[in-house]
Design a protein around this motif. Structure first.
Motif, PDB file in Angstrom:
ATOM      1  N   SER A   1       0.792  -1.358  -0.045  1.00 39.04           N
ATOM      2  CA  SER A   1      -0.191  -0.003   0.166  1.00 39.04           C
ATOM      3  C   SER A   1       0.895   1.285   0.000  1.00 39.04           C
ATOM      4  N   ASP A   2       2.188   1.102   0.498  1.00 41.73           N
ATOM      5  CA  ASP A   2       3.050   2.270   0.505  1.00 41.73           C
ATOM      6  C   ASP A   2       3.705   2.548  -0.828  1.00 41.73           C
ATOM      7  N   TYR A   3       3.409   1.745  -1.857  1.00 40.31           N
ATOM      8  CA  TYR A   3       4.148   1.857  -3.234  1.00 40.31           C
ATOM      9  C   TYR A   3       3.177   2.371  -4.101  1.00 40.31           C
ATOM     10  N   TYR A   4       4.074   3.221  -4.819  1.00 41.64           N
ATOM     11  CA  TYR A   4       3.189   3.987  -6.207  1.00 41.64           C
ATOM     12  C   TYR A   4       3.351   3.124  -7.296  1.00 41.64           C
ATOM     13  N   ILE A   5       1.954   2.775  -7.724  1.00 40.39           N
ATOM     14  CA  ILE A   5       1.845   2.056  -9.075  1.00 40.39           C
ATOM     15  C   ILE A   5       2.060   2.770 -10.185  1.00 40.39           C
ATOM     16  N   PHE A   6       3.114   2.254 -10.963  1.00 40.34           N
ATOM     17  CA  PHE A   6       3.731   2.975 -12.172  1.00 40.34           C
ATOM     18  C   PHE A   6       2.696   2.362 -13.420  1.00 40.34           C
ATOM     19  N   LYS A   7       2.562   1.207 -13.490  1.00 39.10           N
ATOM     20  CA  LYS A   7       1.650   0.631 -14.338  1.00 39.10           C
ATOM     21  C   LYS A   7       1.160  -0.784 -14.048  1.00 39.10           C
ATOM     22  N   VAL A   8       0.066  -1.433 -14.820  1.00 37.53           N
ATOM     23  CA  VAL A   8      -0.476  -2.705 -14.632  1.00 37.53           C
ATOM     24  C   VAL A   8      -0.288  -3.069 -16.042  1.00 37.53           C
ATOM     25  N   THR A   9       0.104  -4.283 -16.398  1.00 43.65           N
ATOM     26  CA  THR A   9       0.075  -4.857 -17.575  1.00 43.65           C
ATOM     27  C   THR A   9      -0.500  -6.198 -17.634  1.00 43.65           C
ATOM     28  N   PHE A  10      -1.201  -6.724 -18.768  1.00 41.05           N
ATOM     29  CA  PHE A  10      -1.590  -8.173 -18.767  1.00 41.05           C
ATOM     30  C   PHE A  10      -1.134  -8.620 -20.217  1.00 41.05           C
ATOM     31  N   ASN A  11      -0.627  -9.860 -19.935  1.00 40.77           N
ATOM     32  CA  ASN A  11      -0.392 -10.734 -21.171  1.00 40.77           C
ATOM     33  C   ASN A  11      -0.262 -12.194 -20.882  1.00 40.77           C
ATOM     34  N   ALA A  12      -1.424 -12.651 -20.731  1.00 40.80           N
ATOM     35  CA  ALA A  12      -1.755 -14.170 -20.301  1.00 40.80           C
ATOM     36  C   ALA A  12      -1.624 -14.212 -18.396  1.00 40.80           C
ATOM     37  N   SER A  13      -0.922 -13.229 -18.046  1.00 45.89           N
ATOM     38  CA  SER A  13      -0.825 -12.895 -16.628  1.00 45.89           C
ATOM     39  C   SER A  13      -0.570 -11.514 -16.276  1.00 45.89           C
ATOM     40  N   TYR A  14      -0.599 -11.066 -15.270  1.00 47.53           N
ATOM     41  CA  TYR A  14      -0.701  -9.683 -14.666  1.00 47.53           C
ATOM     42  C   TYR A  14       0.617  -9.421 -13.903  1.00 47.53           C
ATOM     43  N   SER A  15       0.785  -8.153 -14.339  1.00 51.36           N
ATOM     44  CA  SER A  15       2.201  -7.570 -13.646  1.00 51.36           C
ATOM     45  C   SER A  15       1.573  -6.256 -13.002  1.00 51.36           C
ATOM     46  N   VAL A  16       2.107  -5.854 -11.719  1.00 54.04           N
ATOM     47  CA  VAL A  16       1.978  -4.600 -11.298  1.00 54.04           C
ATOM     48  C   VAL A  16       3.515  -4.028 -10.899  1.00 54.04           C
ATOM     49  N   VAL A  17       3.630  -3.006 -11.925  1.00 55.25           N
ATOM     50  CA  VAL A  17       4.920  -2.348 -11.912  1.00 55.25           C
ATOM     51  C   VAL A  17       4.910  -1.006 -10.907  1.00 55.25           C
ATOM     52  N   PHE A  18       5.870  -0.918  -9.813  1.00 55.78           N
ATOM     53  CA  PHE A  18       5.984   0.047  -8.971  1.00 55.78           C
ATOM     54  C   PHE A  18       6.878   1.269  -9.386  1.00 55.78           C
ATOM     55  N   LYS A  19       6.651   2.533  -9.064  1.00 54.01           N
ATOM     56  CA  LYS A  19       7.792   3.370  -9.295  1.00 54.01           C
ATOM     57  C   LYS A  19       8.998   2.914  -8.648  1.00 54.01           C
ATOM     58  N   GLY A  20      10.037   2.973  -9.419  1.00 54.74           N
ATOM     59  CA  GLY A  20      11.510   2.568  -9.082  1.00 54.74           C
ATOM     60  C   GLY A  20      11.819   1.059  -9.674  1.00 54.74           C
ATOM     61  N   GLY A  21      10.841   0.483 -10.252  1.00 55.82           N
ATOM     62  CA  GLY A  21      11.066  -0.675 -10.866  1.00 55.82           C
ATOM     63  C   GLY A  21      10.451  -2.166 -10.447  1.00 55.82           C
ATOM     64  N   SER A  22      10.279  -2.300  -9.035  1.00 55.42           N
ATOM     65  CA  SER A  22       9.737  -3.256  -8.318  1.00 55.42           C
ATOM     66  C   SER A  22       8.540  -3.827  -9.098  1.00 55.42           C
ATOM     67  N   SER A  23       8.332  -5.185  -8.840  1.00 53.60           N
ATOM     68  CA  SER A  23       7.054  -5.541  -9.351  1.00 53.60           C
ATOM     69  C   SER A  23       6.536  -6.678  -8.834  1.00 53.60           C
ATOM     70  N   VAL A  24       5.435  -6.796  -9.088  1.00 53.04           N
ATOM     71  CA  VAL A  24       4.557  -8.416  -8.347  1.00 53.04           C
ATOM     72  C   VAL A  24       3.729  -8.989  -9.657  1.00 53.04           C
ATOM     73  N   ASN A  25       3.998 -10.299  -9.961  1.00 48.10           N
ATOM     74  CA  ASN A  25       3.292 -10.919 -10.847  1.00 48.10           C
ATOM     75  C   ASN A  25       2.433 -11.962 -10.379  1.00 48.10           C
ATOM     76  N   PHE A  26       1.256 -11.902 -11.049  1.00 46.72           N
ATOM     77  CA  PHE A  26      -0.012 -12.589 -10.523  1.00 46.72           C
ATOM     78  C   PHE A  26      -0.369 -13.647 -11.914  1.00 46.72           C
ATOM     79  N   THR A  27      -0.823 -14.947 -11.504  1.00 50.17           N
ATOM     80  CA  THR A  27      -1.683 -15.677 -12.459  1.00 50.17           C
ATOM     81  C   THR A  27      -3.068 -14.721 -13.054  1.00 50.17           C
ATOM     82  N   SER A  28      -3.521 -15.433 -14.086  1.00 52.19           N
ATOM     83  CA  SER A  28      -5.049 -14.864 -14.402  1.00 52.19           C
ATOM     84  C   SER A  28      -6.007 -14.905 -13.450  1.00 52.19           C
ATOM     85  N   ARG A  29      -5.739 -15.832 -12.312  1.00 51.02           N
ATOM     86  CA  ARG A  29      -6.818 -15.779 -11.166  1.00 51.02           C
ATOM     87  C   ARG A  29      -6.294 -14.878 -10.196  1.00 51.02           C
ATOM     88  N   GLY A  30      -5.131 -14.237 -10.288  1.00 47.49           N
ATOM     89  CA  GLY A  30      -4.817 -13.251  -9.183  1.00 47.49           C
ATOM     90  C   GLY A  30      -4.052 -13.780  -8.133  1.00 47.49           C
TER      91      GLY A  30
END
Length: 127
Positions: free
Chosen positions: A22-51
């Protein structure tokens, strides 16, 4: 890879981000068979299509130990895994966690450790 609205993430993925990042600024969210949330600074969390989360990538940034400890408290990562990390590394610097079937691949203090869900280290290799 499509850039999508944060609201298009599965609810499970949004809850994960809001709970642990919650303290991270979300830079962008992408989808290509799975989801990726990229934060400002480059860190990311990846998720399956079910989350369901599949990896947390520091991309050169450390994943704070207090977040990893909260994962263990909430059974996102088995407590045995965290205990083994703390026993083996006095001050762990965690940069990547990839969840596999019954194990994790963790980049920690310039080593890649493969650790099973019971906290047994299966392999350690230098990055």
């Amino acid at each position: 890879m499509d850039i999508i609205s944060y609201n298009k993430l599965p609810e499970k993925a949004r809850n994960f981000i809001e709970t642990y990042f919650s303290d991270y600024y979300i830079f962008k969210v992408t989808f290509n068979a799975s989801y990726s949330v990229v934060f400002k600074g480059g860190s990311s969390v990846n998720f399956t299509s079910r989350g369901e989360w599949t990896s947390i990538i520091g991309n050169g940034n450390e994943i704070p130990l207090n977040i990893v400890e909260k994962f263990a408290e909430d059974n996102i990562i088995e407590k045995e895994v965290l205990n083994t990390i703390k026993e083996k590394y006095e001050s762990p610097n965690i940069y990547r966690i990839i969840k596999k079937k019954n194990k994790y691949e963790i980049l920690i203090n310039n080593n890649i450790i493969i650790i099973d869900i019971e906290g047994n280290i299966l392999k350690i290799k230098s990055e």
